[in-house]
Design a protein around this motif. Structure first.
Motif, PDB file in Angstrom:
ATOM      1  N   GLY A  96      43.328  45.329 -15.628  1.00  0.00           N
ATOM      2  CA  GLY A  96      43.997  44.295 -15.597  1.00  0.00           C
ATOM      3  C   GLY A  96      45.195  44.082 -16.227  1.00  0.00           C
ATOM      4  O   GLY A  96      46.042  43.225 -15.972  1.00  0.00           O
ATOM      5  N   THR A  97      45.400  44.833 -17.495  1.00  0.00           N
ATOM      6  CA  THR A  97      46.586  44.724 -18.100  1.00  0.00           C
ATOM      7  C   THR A  97      47.553  46.129 -17.840  1.00  0.00           C
ATOM      8  O   THR A  97      48.596  45.823 -17.395  1.00  0.00           O
ATOM      9  N   LEU A  98      46.895  47.278 -18.448  1.00  0.00           N
ATOM     10  CA  LEU A  98      47.876  48.378 -18.118  1.00  0.00           C
ATOM     11  C   LEU A  98      47.482  48.986 -16.931  1.00  0.00           C
ATOM     12  O   LEU A  98      48.525  49.369 -16.091  1.00  0.00           O
ATOM     13  N   VAL A  99      46.407  48.789 -16.177  1.00  0.00           N
ATOM     14  CA  VAL A  99      45.953  49.461 -14.995  1.00  0.00           C
ATOM     15  C   VAL A  99      45.301  48.516 -14.063  1.00  0.00           C
ATOM     16  O   VAL A  99      44.667  47.463 -14.462  1.00  0.00           O
ATOM     17  N   ASP A 100      45.595  48.269 -12.818  1.00  0.00           N
ATOM     18  CA  ASP A 100      44.473  47.782 -11.800  1.00  0.00           C
ATOM     19  C   ASP A 100      43.655  48.941 -11.497  1.00  0.00           C
ATOM     20  O   ASP A 100      43.693  49.689 -10.680  1.00  0.00           O
ATOM     21  N   SER A 101      42.437  48.569 -12.106  1.00  0.00           N
ATOM     22  CA  SER A 101      41.113  49.536 -11.607  1.00  0.00           C
ATOM     23  C   SER A 101      40.208  48.979 -10.962  1.00  0.00           C
ATOM     24  O   SER A 101      39.104  49.575 -10.690  1.00  0.00           O
ATOM     25  N   ALA A 102      40.479  47.728 -10.512  1.00  0.00           N
ATOM     26  CA  ALA A 102      39.312  47.152  -9.733  1.00  0.00           C
ATOM     27  C   ALA A 102      38.833  47.770  -8.477  1.00  0.00           C
ATOM     28  O   ALA A 102      37.786  47.744  -8.105  1.00  0.00           O
ATOM     29  N   PRO A 103      39.842  48.429  -7.666  1.00  0.00           N
ATOM     30  CA  PRO A 103      39.294  49.056  -6.587  1.00  0.00           C
ATOM     31  C   PRO A 103      38.223  50.317  -6.662  1.00  0.00           C
ATOM     32  O   PRO A 103      37.235  50.491  -6.143  1.00  0.00           O
ATOM     33  N   VAL A 128      48.022  42.587 -26.137  1.00  0.00           N
ATOM     34  CA  VAL A 128      48.272  42.103 -24.651  1.00  0.00           C
ATOM     35  C   VAL A 128      47.067  42.311 -23.955  1.00  0.00           C
ATOM     36  O   VAL A 128      46.666  43.371 -23.890  1.00  0.00           O
ATOM     37  N   GLY A 129      46.947  41.254 -23.012  1.00  0.00           N
ATOM     38  CA  GLY A 129      45.699  41.030 -22.346  1.00  0.00           C
ATOM     39  C   GLY A 129      46.131  40.372 -20.938  1.00  0.00           C
ATOM     40  O   GLY A 129      47.247  39.975 -20.872  1.00  0.00           O
ATOM     41  N   ASP A 130      44.910  40.173 -20.317  1.00  0.00           N
ATOM     42  CA  ASP A 130      45.167  39.456 -19.064  1.00  0.00           C
ATOM     43  C   ASP A 130      44.205  38.330 -18.762  1.00  0.00           C
ATOM     44  O   ASP A 130      44.230  37.653 -17.828  1.00  0.00           O
TER      45      ASP A 130
END
Length: 235
Positions: free
Chosen positions: A15-22, A172-174
């Motif tokens: 959610g911060t460096l990458v969108d890994s949800a999928p 840094v986070g989300d």
């Protein structure tokens, strides 16, 4: 001579460096299917991400209206990790400005690292896939020993390994997990828009909000100038 601030910038991963949800959705649904359970939509899974795989599994079973005891949960976690590991980068993408932001931060002489609730091995796989591993001075995963975020232990461990005071580090986070952990550790918190927070980022209490990762260098330099000049309102 005063030591320049900050000395390091640490990142959350998912959610911060990458969108890994999928990829997490794919692995979670495959895991649940092996136990005869129905799948979840991407939005549902995204809302479950944030405190490591054990919590992901607990949230999934809660959403199914089922209780899960710790021993069974741990077995499901094992199966999830076995499924997720080999395909953890198939649908995952870098978030906007990630490479440019990391290179620019590194050029300024700040040490970089990742502190995440995801296991270290899975984290290293994702970072290596996107060519980011060599830019990180440290990677602390959720299996490092201390309690996962929002507890501050993982961040404090990272500071200790870097040989730095927490106050010399920007995190840094989300999500609220990241902001709470950073504040409890005594670090400056920056929260990214567009991550996995279930609450508006304006409500999370971070020191700054960033729209893109490549905006971080100028935002952090602004914070550094404000610290140097002394209290003068919001940066």
């Amino acid at each position: 001579m005063t030591t320049p601030w900050p000395q390091a910038v640490l990142f959350d991963l998912d959610g911060t460096l990458v969108d890994s949800a999928p990829d997490i959705q794919t692995a979670l649904n495959a895991t649940l299917a092996s136990y005869g359970e129905p799948p979840f939509e991407l939005e549902q899974v995204t809302a479950m991400i944030g405190r490591g795989v054990p919590t992901l599994i607990e949230r999934a079973y809660a959403a199914l209206g089922k209780e899960i005891d710790p021993a069974t949960r741990d077995k499901v976690v094992e199966r999830f990790e076995a499924i997720y590991g080999p395909q953890s980068t198939q649908r995952t993408v870098l978030n906007a400005g990630a490479v440019e932001g990391i290179l620019a931060l590194q050029q300024r002489g700040w040490r970089l690292g990742v502190v995440t609730n995801k296991a270290a091995a899975a984290t290293e796989t994702v970072l290596a896939h996107f060519g980011l591993a060599d830019h990180m001075a440290i990677v602390v995963g959720g299996d490092a020993g201390p309690e996962r975020k929002p507890a501050p232990g993982l961040l404090l461990l990272a500071a200790e390994k870097l040989g730095l005071a927490p106050s010399d580090i920007v995190f840094v986070g989300d999500s609220d997990n990241d902001v709470i952990a950073a504040e409890a550790a005594g670090m400056t918190a920056i929260v990214m828009r567009g991550g996995y927070s279930t609450r508006p980022v304006e409500d999370l209490g971070a020191d700054l909000i960033a729209d893109r990762l490549d905006a971080l260098p100028s935002l952090i330099e602004g914070l550094a100038r404000a610290r140097q000049d002394g209290p003068s309102g919001e940066a």
